[in-house]
Design a protein around this motif. Structure first.
Motif, PDB file in Angstrom:
ATOM      1  N   PHE A  41       4.304  -0.435  27.921  1.00  0.00           N
ATOM      2  CA  PHE A  41       3.755   0.300  26.664  1.00  0.00           C
ATOM      3  C   PHE A  41       4.231   1.429  26.059  1.00  0.00           C
ATOM      4  CE2 PHE A  41      -0.101   1.846  25.029  1.00  0.00           C
ATOM      5  CZ  PHE A  41      -1.416   0.480  24.890  1.00  0.00           C
ATOM      6  N   PHE A  42       4.372   0.977  24.990  1.00  0.00           N
ATOM      7  CA  PHE A  42       4.838   2.306  24.054  1.00  0.00           C
ATOM      8  C   PHE A  42       4.619   3.476  24.459  1.00  0.00           C
ATOM      9  CE2 PHE A  42       2.414   5.243  20.589  1.00  0.00           C
ATOM     10  CZ  PHE A  42       1.531   3.813  20.772  1.00  0.00           C
ATOM     11  N   LYS A  43       5.779   5.039  24.727  1.00  0.00           N
ATOM     12  CA  LYS A  43       5.026   6.146  24.840  1.00  0.00           C
ATOM     13  C   LYS A  43       5.369   7.516  24.052  1.00  0.00           C
ATOM     14  CE  LYS A  43       6.437   3.993  29.447  1.00  0.00           C
ATOM     15  NZ  LYS A  43       5.512   2.950  29.738  1.00  0.00           N
ATOM     16  N   ARG A  44       4.417   8.121  23.520  1.00  0.00           N
ATOM     17  CA  ARG A  44       4.537   8.818  22.769  1.00  0.00           C
ATOM     18  C   ARG A  44       4.016  10.571  23.569  1.00  0.00           C
ATOM     19  NH1 ARG A  44       5.797  12.848  20.035  1.00  0.00           N
ATOM     20  NH2 ARG A  44       5.794  13.178  18.202  1.00  0.00           N
ATOM     21  N   ASN A  45       5.133  10.892  24.384  1.00  0.00           N
ATOM     22  CA  ASN A  45       4.342  12.671  24.305  1.00  0.00           C
ATOM     23  C   ASN A  45       5.092  13.496  23.609  1.00  0.00           C
ATOM     24  OD1 ASN A  45       3.872  11.131  26.636  1.00  0.00           O
ATOM     25  ND2 ASN A  45       5.927  11.144  27.967  1.00  0.00           N
ATOM     26  N   HIS A  46       4.513  14.639  23.607  1.00  0.00           N
ATOM     27  CA  HIS A  46       5.242  15.741  22.349  1.00  0.00           C
ATOM     28  C   HIS A  46       4.911  16.698  23.207  1.00  0.00           C
ATOM     29  CE1 HIS A  46       2.269  13.749  20.068  1.00  0.00           C
ATOM     30  NE2 HIS A  46       3.466  14.213  18.858  1.00  0.00           N
ATOM     31  N   LEU A  89      -3.402   0.794  21.216  1.00  0.00           N
ATOM     32  CA  LEU A  89      -3.023   1.687  20.537  1.00  0.00           C
ATOM     33  C   LEU A  89      -2.080   1.714  19.391  1.00  0.00           C
ATOM     34  CD1 LEU A  89      -2.984   4.316  23.202  1.00  0.00           C
ATOM     35  CD2 LEU A  89      -4.552   4.104  21.768  1.00  0.00           C
ATOM     36  N   ASP A 151      -0.747  19.324  29.070  1.00  0.00           N
ATOM     37  CA  ASP A 151       0.101  19.275  28.805  1.00  0.00           C
ATOM     38  C   ASP A 151       0.339  20.255  28.008  1.00  0.00           C
ATOM     39  OD1 ASP A 151      -1.148  17.402  26.788  1.00  0.00           O
ATOM     40  OD2 ASP A 151       1.078  17.034  26.185  1.00  0.00           O
ATOM     41  N   TYR A 159      -1.830  20.584  24.164  1.00  0.00           N
ATOM     42  CA  TYR A 159      -1.902  19.030  23.026  1.00  0.00           C
ATOM     43  C   TYR A 159      -3.381  19.129  23.018  1.00  0.00           C
ATOM     44  CZ  TYR A 159      -2.284  14.763  20.432  1.00  0.00           C
ATOM     45  OH  TYR A 159      -2.198  14.260  19.174  1.00  0.00           O
ATOM     46  N   ASP A 189       3.076   8.521  32.588  1.00  0.00           N
ATOM     47  CA  ASP A 189       3.059   8.361  31.239  1.00  0.00           C
ATOM     48  C   ASP A 189       1.672   8.459  30.089  1.00  0.00           C
ATOM     49  OD1 ASP A 189       5.937   9.669  30.339  1.00  0.00           O
ATOM     50  OD2 ASP A 189       6.857   7.651  30.850  1.00  0.00           O
ATOM     51  N   GLY A 203      -3.288   6.637  17.288  1.00  0.00           N
ATOM     52  CA  GLY A 203      -3.245   6.866  19.061  1.00  0.00           C
ATOM     53  C   GLY A 203      -3.393   8.744  18.895  1.00  0.00           C
ATOM     54  N   ALA A 204      -2.714   9.681  18.220  1.00  0.00           N
ATOM     55  CA  ALA A 204      -3.319  10.971  18.478  1.00  0.00           C
ATOM     56  C   ALA A 204      -3.974  11.765  18.727  1.00  0.00           C
ATOM     57  CB  ALA A 204      -2.390  11.712  16.440  1.00  0.00           C
ATOM     58  N   ASN A 206      -6.634  10.164  21.265  1.00  0.00           N
ATOM     59  CA  ASN A 206      -6.763   9.507  22.457  1.00  0.00           C
ATOM     60  C   ASN A 206      -5.553   9.743  23.168  1.00  0.00           C
ATOM     61  OD1 ASN A 206      -7.077   6.243  22.295  1.00  0.00           O
ATOM     62  ND2 ASN A 206      -6.966   6.822  20.133  1.00  0.00           N
ATOM     63  N   VAL A 207      -6.428  11.191  23.922  1.00  0.00           N
ATOM     64  CA  VAL A 207      -5.790  12.385  24.167  1.00  0.00           C
ATOM     65  C   VAL A 207      -5.738  12.327  26.386  1.00  0.00           C
ATOM     66  CG1 VAL A 207      -6.260  14.708  25.389  1.00  0.00           C
ATOM     67  CG2 VAL A 207      -6.102  13.683  22.970  1.00  0.00           C
ATOM     68  N   TRP A 209      -3.618  13.542  29.898  1.00  0.00           N
ATOM     69  CA  TRP A 209      -4.645  14.460  30.717  1.00  0.00           C
ATOM     70  C   TRP A 209      -5.168  15.596  30.330  1.00  0.00           C
ATOM     71  CZ3 TRP A 209       0.440  13.841  28.155  1.00  0.00           C
ATOM     72  CH2 TRP A 209       1.948  13.170  28.870  1.00  0.00           C
TER      73      TRP A 209
HETATM   74  N1  MTE Z   1      -2.501  13.103  24.734  1.00  0.00           N
HETATM   75  C1  MTE Z   1      -1.622  14.623  24.962  1.00  0.00           C
HETATM   76  N2  MTE Z   1      -2.208  15.277  26.354  1.00  0.00           N
HETATM   77  N3  MTE Z   1       0.086  14.749  24.832  1.00  0.00           N
HETATM   78  C2  MTE Z   1       0.391  14.005  23.964  1.00  0.00           C
HETATM   79  O1  MTE Z   1       1.914  14.596  23.929  1.00  0.00           O
HETATM   80  N4  MTE Z   1       0.506  12.685  21.963  1.00  0.00           N
HETATM   81  C3  MTE Z   1      -0.619  11.647  21.776  1.00  0.00           C
HETATM   82  C4  MTE Z   1      -1.723  10.953  22.042  1.00  0.00           C
HETATM   83  N5  MTE Z   1      -2.399  11.400  23.287  1.00  0.00           N
HETATM   84  C5  MTE Z   1      -0.310  12.750  22.929  1.00  0.00           C
HETATM   85  C6  MTE Z   1      -1.464  12.532  23.605  1.00  0.00           C
HETATM   86  C7  MTE Z   1       0.708   9.833  20.646  1.00  0.00           C
HETATM   87  S1  MTE Z   1       0.497  11.142  19.004  1.00  0.00           S
HETATM   88  C8  MTE Z   1       0.162   8.982  20.666  1.00  0.00           C
HETATM   89  S2  MTE Z   1       0.302   7.716  19.855  1.00  0.00           S
HETATM   90  C9  MTE Z   1      -0.415   8.575  21.491  1.00  0.00           C
HETATM   91  O2  MTE Z   1      -0.748   9.502  22.857  1.00  0.00           O
HETATM   92  C10 MTE Z   1       0.774   7.856  22.710  1.00  0.00           C
HETATM   93  O3  MTE Z   1      -0.127   7.266  24.115  1.00  0.00           O
HETATM   94  P1  MTE Z   1       0.408   6.181  25.225  1.00  0.00           P
HETATM   95  O4  MTE Z   1       1.866   6.814  25.438  1.00  0.00           O
HETATM   96  O5  MTE Z   1      -0.918   5.873  26.248  1.00  0.00           O
HETATM   97  O6  MTE Z   1       1.221   5.203  23.714  1.00  0.00           O
END
Ligand code: MTE
Ligand code: MO
Length: 380
Positions: A41-46, A89, A151, A159, A189, A203-204, A206-207, A209
């Motif tokens: 599943f794609f993963k997008r962490n800041h 997502l 995070d 975030y 993740d 996606g953004a 869908n917070v 942690w």
């Molecule tokens: N939630 C937290 N706490 N920190 C994050 O960096 N990234 C967001 C969102 N929720 C993020 C977050 C973004 S931009 C997206 S696209 C999705 O999580 C990605 O979810 P996934 O990694 O489960 O695919």
């Protein structure tokens, strides 16, 4: 190194950035299964993935008449019925690389796979808010539900994001405080131990942690709600952009892409047909009702066969949260040396995708949903 405790990841993932970790599955495997396995599943962490102890974990809820409520993981699991939805997502930046080809944008250079589909289980956010004292009187002033992750950046800022109150409180909104993904505990993740799943929404929001929920009269003050994840005119540049002038992205527009065949691959003339596969999805619970496919750059069109869950259930109206996969065999046009394969989807509001990228180009490279085009050779 704040990234020293990161989880291990599947080797097939195509990495966009290592620290923070951002990766998508290879496009060729994305549509192999209706439910995307969590590992790919794609993963997008800041930010770095936070380590959360499930025993000491607390979800704080603020802005209700009873003051701050603190909920343990086991309370979340035992006090509320476990609800399950299948939801796709998608990152706002999915397919950003196609915008980059028109003109440079700022952001991770995602291909077509910053989108995935999973089943999510957890407590209903609506039921949790009602349980802890949300009343119609609260709703007179409250307009948004803010979410904060555990995070944090070097300054200690978490975030954060928010969604409109009506999405969170609607019985048909299906917003979950999810603790399971594909029938197992959330992987690190993807937000262990609890994340928000806001189906139909970018996606953004869908917070992951999830540490805190705030019932508020205003949107989240976070950078990601205020100064990012917004769309602009192709004529807006970094000198003129005013992030206050545009609304935060919530529901996403209609999207589709070709996962097979791959760009630059070839088909045998003797096969007489080419099999084309892909995904299609629309935001806001709008259901994809048709995918049109062309092998001659959009001059002639064929209607693909759509696949949804193996249960074969139709989604309830306005609650089509999951993508559809599609497939079609198209006859090879006589004498063609090269095919320009194109797809475009239509949702039940008859929204469809724009034909080219130029008119939807924007400086952040979000909302990239033009007709997807793939060129393949025909070998004699
Ligand atoms: N939630 C937290 N706490 N920190 C994050 O960096 N990234 C967001 C969102 N929720 C993020 C977050 C973004 S931009 C997206 S696209 C999705 O999580 C990605 O979810 P996934 O990694 O489960 O695919
Ligand atoms: Mo994202």
């Amino acid at each position: 190194d704040p990234y020293s405790g990161e989880p291990s990841r599947h080797p097939a993932l195509q990495i966009n950035s290592l620290k923070p970790f951002n990766a998508e599955p290879p496009a060729s495997v994305l549509a192999d299964s209706y439910i995307t396995p969590s590992a790919i599943f794609f993963k997008r962490n800041h930010l770095p993935v936070p380590k959360v102890d499930p025993e000491t974990y607390r979800l704080e809820i603020e802005g209700l008449p009873s003051g701050v409520v603190s909920v343990t993981l086991s309370e979340l699991k035992s006090r509320f019925p476990k609800r399950t939805i299948t939801a796709t997502l998608q990152c706002a930046g999915n397919r950003r690389s196609e915008m980059n080809k028109v003109k440079q944008v700022k952001g991770l250079n995602w291909g077509i796979a910053a989108i995935s589909n999973a089943t999510w289980s957890g407590a209903s956010l609506r039921e949790v808010l009602l349980h802890y004292g949300f009343t119609p009187e609260v709703a007179i002033n409250a307009k948004h539900i803010q979410f904060e992750g555990l995070d944090k950046d070097v300054t200690g800022a978490a975030y954060g994001a928010s969604i409109p109150l009506n999405k969170a409180l609607s019985e048909e909104g299906d917003v979950l405080l999810a603790y399971e993904m594909n029938g197992e505990d959330l992987p690190p993740d993807h937000g262990y131990p609890v994340r928000v799943v806001v189906p139909g929404v970018v996606g953004a929001r869908n917070v992951k942690w999830l540490g805190r929920i705030v019932v508020s009269h205003e949107e989240s003050k976070s950078h990601w709600q205020q100064n990012d994840y917004k769309g602009f005119s192709p004529g807006t540049d970094w000198d003129t952009v005013d992030f206050k002038s545009a609304p935060a992205i919530q529901e996403l527009p209609i999207q589709s892409a070709i996962t097979h065949p791959a760009e630059g691959s070839s088909v045998e003339r003797g096969d007489e047909e080419v099999t084309i596969k892909g995904y299609a999805w629309s935001g806001g619970g709008r259901e994809v009702v048709r995918v049109d496919v062309s092998v001659d750059g959009g001059n002639t069109w064929h209607v693909a066969k759509l696949y949804s869950s193996d249960l074969g259930q139709n989604p309830a109206p306005g609650r089509a949260w999951a993508w559809k996969l599609w497939e079609i065999d198209v006859p090879l046009p006589d004498g063609a040396q090269e095919l320009e394969i194109v797809c475009k989807a239509v949702d039940n509001s008859y929204n469809t995708q724009p034909d080219t990228v130029g008119p939807i180009w924007n400086l952040r490279g979000v909302l990239s949903n033009a007709w997807h085009r793939v060129k393949v050779k025909v070998k004699d």
